[in-house]
Design an enzyme around this catalytic site. Structure first.
Site, short mmCIF file in Angstrom:
data_model
loop_
_atom_site.label_atom_id
_atom_site.label_comp_id
_atom_site.label_asym_id
_atom_site.label_seq_id
_atom_site.Cartn_x
_atom_site.Cartn_y
_atom_site.Cartn_z
N LYS A 93 -10.62 -0.87 10.44
CA LYS A 93 -10.78 -1.92 9.50
C LYS A 93 -11.01 -3.01 10.61
O LYS A 93 -11.59 -4.03 10.41
CB LYS A 93 -9.52 -2.22 8.93
N HIS B 254 0.89 -1.16 0.06
CA HIS B 254 0.06 -0.20 0.11
C HIS B 254 1.02 1.17 0.08
O HIS B 254 1.89 1.25 0.48
CB HIS B 254 -1.02 0.04 1.55
N GLN C 31 -4.76 -5.06 6.83
CA GLN C 31 -5.49 -6.08 6.55
C GLN C 31 -5.72 -7.20 7.21
O GLN C 31 -6.97 -7.97 7.45
CB GLN C 31 -5.37 -6.29 5.09
N CYS D 220 -4.80 2.53 -3.65
CA CYS D 220 -3.62 2.97 -2.93
C CYS D 220 -2.31 2.19 -3.26
O CYS D 220 -1.68 1.84 -2.49
CB CYS D 220 -3.74 3.41 -1.63
N ASP E 186 3.05 -4.89 8.10
CA ASP E 186 1.84 -3.79 7.90
C ASP E 186 0.60 -5.06 7.98
O ASP E 186 0.35 -5.52 7.28
CB ASP E 186 2.21 -3.24 6.46
C1 LIG Z 1 -2.38 -2.79 3.33
C2 LIG Z 1 -2.56 -1.48 3.97
N1 LIG Z 1 -1.63 -0.68 4.55
C3 LIG Z 1 -2.10 0.55 4.99
C4 LIG Z 1 -3.10 1.01 5.00
C5 LIG Z 1 -3.62 2.21 5.71
O1 LIG Z 1 -4.49 2.30 6.51
P1 LIG Z 1 -4.95 3.68 7.11
O2 LIG Z 1 -5.38 4.58 5.89
O3 LIG Z 1 -6.07 3.64 8.09
O4 LIG Z 1 -3.73 4.25 7.92
C6 LIG Z 1 -4.20 0.31 4.23
C7 LIG Z 1 -5.45 0.91 4.15
O5 LIG Z 1 -6.52 0.43 3.33
C8 LIG Z 1 -3.94 -0.98 3.79
O6 LIG Z 1 -5.03 -1.63 3.49
#
Ligand SMILES: Cc1ncc(COP(=O)(O)O)c(C=O)c1O
Length: 417
Positions: free
Chosen positions: A237, A134, A214, A375, A211
């Site tokens: 999430k 992401h 998900q 993203c 990370d």
């Molecule tokens: C794999 C992953 N990393 C990071 C994020 C970023 O999450 P946040 O926008 O809540 O910081 C997301 C959000 O969609 C994600 O799916």
């Protein structure tokens, strides 16, 4: 409408109707049709218990934390710190000192990139990520590399969307300071072999950030078993409120690292000459935090635990298999992301129709899916598409939701024939 027994048929141990009854938004209509919410990878809906805990906190115990001797401040502090213990237990961390509240995963990753970068990353060092990250697990590392003169390396993925572990291993070397990889990809659904990743990185003395944005709401996560150095997750999430996230870090490492932001609560003492830092985890929590958000997240984790993460995981796996079949049966569909280990994401393109148009037609049927680059623009580049349509599942979705999506996709084909 299917009878409840058949809706729940994929996993008899799991009562999806009972779960659905806990989520008030699922009773609303969208464009006059019952809402079918399949955009869970973007954010999940909230159970009544979470909504009630936010109202109850503001109604009964609102005050600032760690500051007052008065009763309300003590109540607020107890609830806020109690939620930290729930988070510790959820991720099986060894101590609440290892659980840092953040705003979201993005802030957690930026925090590590700043403080670990400042302490450990120098010109000529390397930071290793994967090709399925992401943007929030790419850009902070790019910025660190620009600041420090380090080099960003990217481990490739194959046509299924699986990490090429041999190539990953070949990229880990004596200059690798940190490896930052998604536990599960939001764009592809791939679950990465994170235990192997940690083992390979540690063998070369590199730290590992996972990370878990998900993964954390689809499967049990045990940070001690994984032996990762950092793990980030995001409350919205995890069926919790927006504005609250979690950074797990190994205590010894967090002790050694400098603070992130300066301000109230993160200090032990302040003079104009010099300040000293509060103990963990408060050293990394400057300013008034999202107290209600933390309490709401604690309630969300209670809720997940009461349903059972293992049961949720099994139910969602069976539903994913069904959804994969239903979507790929639609003529002209090409799946993007067919890893052997996947969770809850069906990403696809429909021949001759822009994903945005897919999303718009499907929305008129009351169905929420995500369209775009999710993203993860480098993932789109890797698969040679500008965007995909993505249906992503959560514990309250049913076979009926998936059938509705299948019908809507056939309707898209009629509209654009
Ligand atoms: C794999 C992953 N990393 C990071 C994020 C970023 O999450 P946040 O926008 O809540 O910081 C997301 C959000 O969609 C994600 O799916």
């Amino acid at each position: 409408m299917m009878p409840p027994a058949s809706r729940a048929a994929v996993s008899p141990a799991f009562d999806v109707e009972r779960v659905r009854a806990d989520f008030p938004i699922l009773r609303r209509l969208v464009h006059g049709k019952p809402l079918v919410y399949l955009d869970n990878a973007a954010t999940t809906q909230k159970p009544q218990a979470v909504l009630d805990s936010l109202t109850r906190y503001y109604t009964d115990s609102n005050a600032n934390v760690h500051r007052g001797v008065h009763l309300l401040s003590q109540l607020a502090t107890d609830e806020y710190e109690g939620a930290r213990e729930k988070i510790r237990a959820y991720f099986n961390a060894g101590s609440v000192q290892e659980i840092v509240y953040t705003r979201n995963s993005t802030e957690g990753i930026n925090l590590v990139a700043h403080v670990f970068g400042a302490a450990r990353v120098r010109a000529g060092d390397e930071v290793l990520i994967s090709a399925m990250e992401h943007h929030s697990n790419i850009v902070p590392w790019q910025m660190l590399c620009e600041r420090s003169g380090a080099r960003l390396r990217v481990a490739p993925i194959d046509d299924r969307g699986e990490l090429l572990l041999d190539e990953f291993e070949a990229l880990v070397g004596p200059r690798t300071r940190i490896v930052a990889v998604a536990h599960m990809s939001n764009a592809l659904g791939t679950i990465n072999p994170v235990a192997d990743i940690v083992r390979i990185a540690h063998a070369e003395g590199a730290a590992v950030l996972l990370d878990g944005s998900q993964a954390a709401y689809h499967m049990p996560v045990d940070v001690r078993a994984l032996d990762c150095d950092f793990y980030v997750a995001t409350g919205h999430k995890l069926y919790g409120p927006t504005g609250i996230g979690v950074l797990y870090g190994k205590k010894a490492l967090l002790e050694e690292l400098p603070p992130f932001m300066g301000g109230g609560d993160m200090i032990r003492s302040v003079t104009f000459e010099r300040s000293t830092w509060n103990e963990l985890p408060h050293k990394f929590e400057a300013g008034t935090p999202d107290i209600a958000g933390a309490i709401g997240l604690g309630t969300a984790l209670d809720y997940i635990t009461s349903i059972g993460l293992a049961e949720i995981c099994q139910y969602e796996q069976e539903l994913l298999a069904y959804a994969t079949q239903v979507v790929s049966d639609v003529p002209g569909v090409q799946l993007i992301g067919t890893a052997r280990r996947k969770a809850s994401v069906v990403s696809f393109v429909l021949d001759g129709v822009h994903p945005h148009d897919v999303g718009t037609v499907v929305d008129r049927e009351g169905i929420a899916i995500r369209t775009g680059h999710h993203c993860a623009q480098p993932v789109m580049d890797r698969f040679g598409v500008p965007a995909t349509a993505r249906a992503s599942l959560a514990m309250y979705n049913t076979r009926e939701d998936v059938d509705a999506l299948g019908r809507a996709l056939r309707r898209v084909r009629e509209v654009f024939a």
